[in-house]
Motif scaffolding. Structure first.
Motif, PDB file in Angstrom:
ATOM      1  N   MET A  83     -56.933  31.433  24.050  1.00 27.78           N
ATOM      2  CA  MET A  83     -55.692  30.797  23.711  1.00 27.78           C
ATOM      3  C   MET A  83     -54.526  31.412  24.472  1.00 27.78           C
ATOM      4  SD  MET A  83     -55.113  28.296  21.738  1.00 27.78           S
ATOM      5  CE  MET A  83     -53.966  27.504  20.716  1.00 27.78           C
ATOM      6  N   LYS A  84     -54.579  32.779  24.702  1.00 32.90           N
ATOM      7  CA  LYS A  84     -53.497  33.438  25.409  1.00 32.90           C
ATOM      8  C   LYS A  84     -53.410  32.964  26.848  1.00 32.90           C
ATOM      9  CE  LYS A  84     -53.138  37.732  22.857  1.00 32.90           C
ATOM     10  NZ  LYS A  84     -53.157  39.174  22.962  1.00 32.90           N
ATOM     11  N   ASN A  85     -54.544  32.774  27.489  1.00 32.34           N
ATOM     12  CA  ASN A  85     -54.542  32.309  28.880  1.00 32.34           C
ATOM     13  C   ASN A  85     -53.898  30.935  29.000  1.00 32.34           C
ATOM     14  OD1 ASN A  85     -55.730  34.583  29.899  1.00 32.34           O
ATOM     15  ND2 ASN A  85     -57.820  33.760  29.769  1.00 32.34           N
ATOM     16  N   ARG A  86     -54.120  30.105  28.032  1.00 23.68           N
ATOM     17  CA  ARG A  86     -53.548  28.766  28.049  1.00 23.68           C
ATOM     18  C   ARG A  86     -52.019  28.827  27.962  1.00 23.68           C
ATOM     19  NH1 ARG A  86     -54.586  23.877  23.805  1.00 23.68           N
ATOM     20  NH2 ARG A  86     -53.798  22.245  25.161  1.00 23.68           N
ATOM     21  N   HIS A  87     -51.473  29.672  27.104  1.00 23.85           N
ATOM     22  CA  HIS A  87     -50.025  29.823  26.961  1.00 23.85           C
ATOM     23  C   HIS A  87     -49.407  30.406  28.233  1.00 23.85           C
ATOM     24  CE1 HIS A  87     -49.737  28.524  22.848  1.00 23.85           C
ATOM     25  NE2 HIS A  87     -50.644  29.407  22.446  1.00 23.85           N
ATOM     26  N   LYS A  88     -50.118  31.385  28.836  1.00 25.26           N
ATOM     27  CA  LYS A  88     -49.622  31.966  30.086  1.00 25.26           C
ATOM     28  C   LYS A  88     -49.567  30.910  31.188  1.00 25.26           C
ATOM     29  CE  LYS A  88     -51.027  36.769  29.537  1.00 25.26           C
ATOM     30  NZ  LYS A  88     -51.891  37.846  30.060  1.00 25.26           N
ATOM     31  N   ARG A  89     -50.617  30.116  31.265  1.00 22.31           N
ATOM     32  CA  ARG A  89     -50.692  29.067  32.286  1.00 22.31           C
ATOM     33  C   ARG A  89     -49.574  28.046  32.086  1.00 22.31           C
ATOM     34  NH1 ARG A  89     -56.112  26.694  32.011  1.00 22.31           N
ATOM     35  NH2 ARG A  89     -56.732  28.828  32.411  1.00 22.31           N
ATOM     36  N   ILE A  90     -49.331  27.633  30.865  1.00 22.46           N
ATOM     37  CA  ILE A  90     -48.264  26.665  30.560  1.00 22.46           C
ATOM     38  C   ILE A  90     -46.899  27.274  30.888  1.00 22.46           C
ATOM     39  CG2 ILE A  90     -47.078  25.456  28.695  1.00 22.46           C
ATOM     40  CD1 ILE A  90     -49.846  24.965  27.444  1.00 22.46           C
ATOM     41  N   ALA A  91     -46.703  28.556  30.559  1.00 21.27           N
ATOM     42  CA  ALA A  91     -45.439  29.234  30.865  1.00 21.27           C
ATOM     43  C   ALA A  91     -45.228  29.326  32.371  1.00 21.27           C
ATOM     44  CB  ALA A  91     -45.413  30.617  30.235  1.00 21.27           C
ATOM     45  N   LEU A  92     -46.270  29.629  33.127  1.00 26.23           N
ATOM     46  CA  LEU A  92     -46.163  29.702  34.591  1.00 26.23           C
ATOM     47  C   LEU A  92     -45.840  28.328  35.191  1.00 26.23           C
ATOM     48  CD1 LEU A  92     -49.041  32.149  35.609  1.00 26.23           C
ATOM     49  CD2 LEU A  92     -46.587  32.488  35.867  1.00 26.23           C
ATOM     50  N   ILE A  93     -46.496  27.319  34.704  1.00 29.31           N
ATOM     51  CA  ILE A  93     -46.237  25.964  35.206  1.00 29.31           C
ATOM     52  C   ILE A  93     -44.811  25.546  34.876  1.00 29.31           C
ATOM     53  CG2 ILE A  93     -46.842  23.537  34.927  1.00 29.31           C
ATOM     54  CD1 ILE A  93     -49.775  24.452  34.635  1.00 29.31           C
ATOM     55  N   ALA A  94     -44.368  25.794  33.648  1.00 32.53           N
ATOM     56  CA  ALA A  94     -43.002  25.437  33.246  1.00 32.53           C
ATOM     57  C   ALA A  94     -41.984  26.218  34.079  1.00 32.53           C
ATOM     58  CB  ALA A  94     -42.792  25.706  31.764  1.00 32.53           C
ATOM     59  N   GLY A  95     -42.241  27.499  34.316  1.00 28.05           N
ATOM     60  CA  GLY A  95     -41.350  28.316  35.147  1.00 28.05           C
ATOM     61  C   GLY A  95     -41.296  27.804  36.582  1.00 28.05           C
ATOM     62  N   GLY A  96     -42.429  27.414  37.119  1.00 25.38           N
ATOM     63  CA  GLY A  96     -42.485  26.868  38.484  1.00 25.38           C
ATOM     64  C   GLY A  96     -41.721  25.557  38.596  1.00 25.38           C
ATOM     65  N   VAL A  97     -41.887  24.681  37.614  1.00 25.61           N
ATOM     66  CA  VAL A  97     -41.168  23.397  37.622  1.00 25.61           C
ATOM     67  C   VAL A  97     -39.665  23.633  37.502  1.00 25.61           C
ATOM     68  CG1 VAL A  97     -40.799  21.268  36.304  1.00 25.61           C
ATOM     69  CG2 VAL A  97     -43.125  22.050  36.782  1.00 25.61           C
ATOM     70  N   ALA A  98     -39.268  24.573  36.644  1.00 25.92           N
ATOM     71  CA  ALA A  98     -37.846  24.886  36.494  1.00 25.92           C
ATOM     72  C   ALA A  98     -37.269  25.451  37.791  1.00 25.92           C
ATOM     73  CB  ALA A  98     -37.639  25.874  35.349  1.00 25.92           C
ATOM     74  N   ALA A  99     -37.991  26.356  38.442  1.00 27.11           N
ATOM     75  CA  ALA A  99     -37.531  26.938  39.711  1.00 27.11           C
ATOM     76  C   ALA A  99     -37.423  25.855  40.787  1.00 27.11           C
ATOM     77  CB  ALA A  99     -38.470  28.048  40.161  1.00 27.11           C
ATOM     78  N   LEU A 100     -38.384  24.960  40.827  1.00 25.36           N
ATOM     79  CA  LEU A 100     -38.351  23.855  41.785  1.00 25.36           C
ATOM     80  C   LEU A 100     -37.164  22.940  41.515  1.00 25.36           C
ATOM     81  CD1 LEU A 100     -39.781  22.471  44.154  1.00 25.36           C
ATOM     82  CD2 LEU A 100     -41.119  21.190  42.475  1.00 25.36           C
ATOM     83  N   GLY A 101     -36.888  22.691  40.249  1.00 26.94           N
ATOM     84  CA  GLY A 101     -35.736  21.861  39.889  1.00 26.94           C
ATOM     85  C   GLY A 101     -34.417  22.497  40.305  1.00 26.94           C
ATOM     86  N   VAL A 102     -34.268  23.789  40.063  1.00 27.40           N
ATOM     87  CA  VAL A 102     -33.043  24.500  40.449  1.00 27.40           C
ATOM     88  C   VAL A 102     -32.888  24.478  41.969  1.00 27.40           C
ATOM     89  CG1 VAL A 102     -31.959  26.790  40.532  1.00 27.40           C
ATOM     90  CG2 VAL A 102     -32.923  25.944  38.393  1.00 27.40           C
ATOM     91  N   ALA A 103     -33.970  24.731  42.700  1.00 33.08           N
ATOM     92  CA  ALA A 103     -33.920  24.715  44.162  1.00 33.08           C
ATOM     93  C   ALA A 103     -33.529  23.335  44.680  1.00 33.08           C
ATOM     94  CB  ALA A 103     -35.266  25.141  44.740  1.00 33.08           C
TER      95      ALA A 103
END
Length: 148
Positions: free
Chosen positions: A1-21
């Motif tokens: 379950m922890k790996n799933r949350h980490k993966r979702i957090a990484l994806i959300a962080g990547g999308v947010a960084a891409l949006g800001v850029a």
């Protein structure tokens, strides 16, 4: 379950960084975007009032006036239909001449006078910026179609 949350957090962080850029790149692009207008379009109010743009056409014969400071030049840009007075302070290109093509970049003052920050002249007898050539062709076509 922890790996799933980490993966979702990484994806959300990547999308947010891409949006800001993306927002930063589009903002920089929009602030550096400079449009081209003819004297007829400027006279019709199509040019932006508070933004830098380019105006192009021919330097009207007999309109060039040099000030005593040696750097300030006033001239009139025409597309054969309308004219716009232009003032430029700086060194003009060697090919700048009356009756020849010119593109000036700057801002329109409330008085309708164009204050140029940069002046470009054509580099040989066969060249004119495509926008300026198209504008002159359109102005000539419109003038000839309205004549009886």
């Amino acid at each position: 379950m922890k790996n799933r949350h980490k993966r979702i957090a990484l994806i959300a962080g990547g999308v947010a960084a891409l949006g800001v850029a993306t927002v930063l790149v589009l903002n920089a692009f929009q602030s550096n975007l400079v449009f081209f207008f003819t004297p007829t379009q400027v006279s019709a109010g199509e040019a932006p009032k508070e933004h830098t743009f380019r105006i192009g056409g021919m330097v009207q014969t007999g309109s060039v006036q040099r000030q005593n400071d040696g750097l300030t030049v006033s001239f009139i840009v025409t597309d054969t239909v309308k004219t716009i007075p232009v003032t430029y302070t700086g060194i003009l290109p060697d090919l700048f001449r009356e009756g020849k093509g010119v593109v000036a970049q700057g801002r329109l003052e409330p008085s309708g006078h164009f204050r140029a920050q940069e002046v470009l002249a054509k580099h040989d007898e066969n060249y004119m910026p495509p926008e300026a050539q198209h504008a002159l062709d359109q102005a000539t076509k419109n003038t000839s179609s309205t004549r009886p």
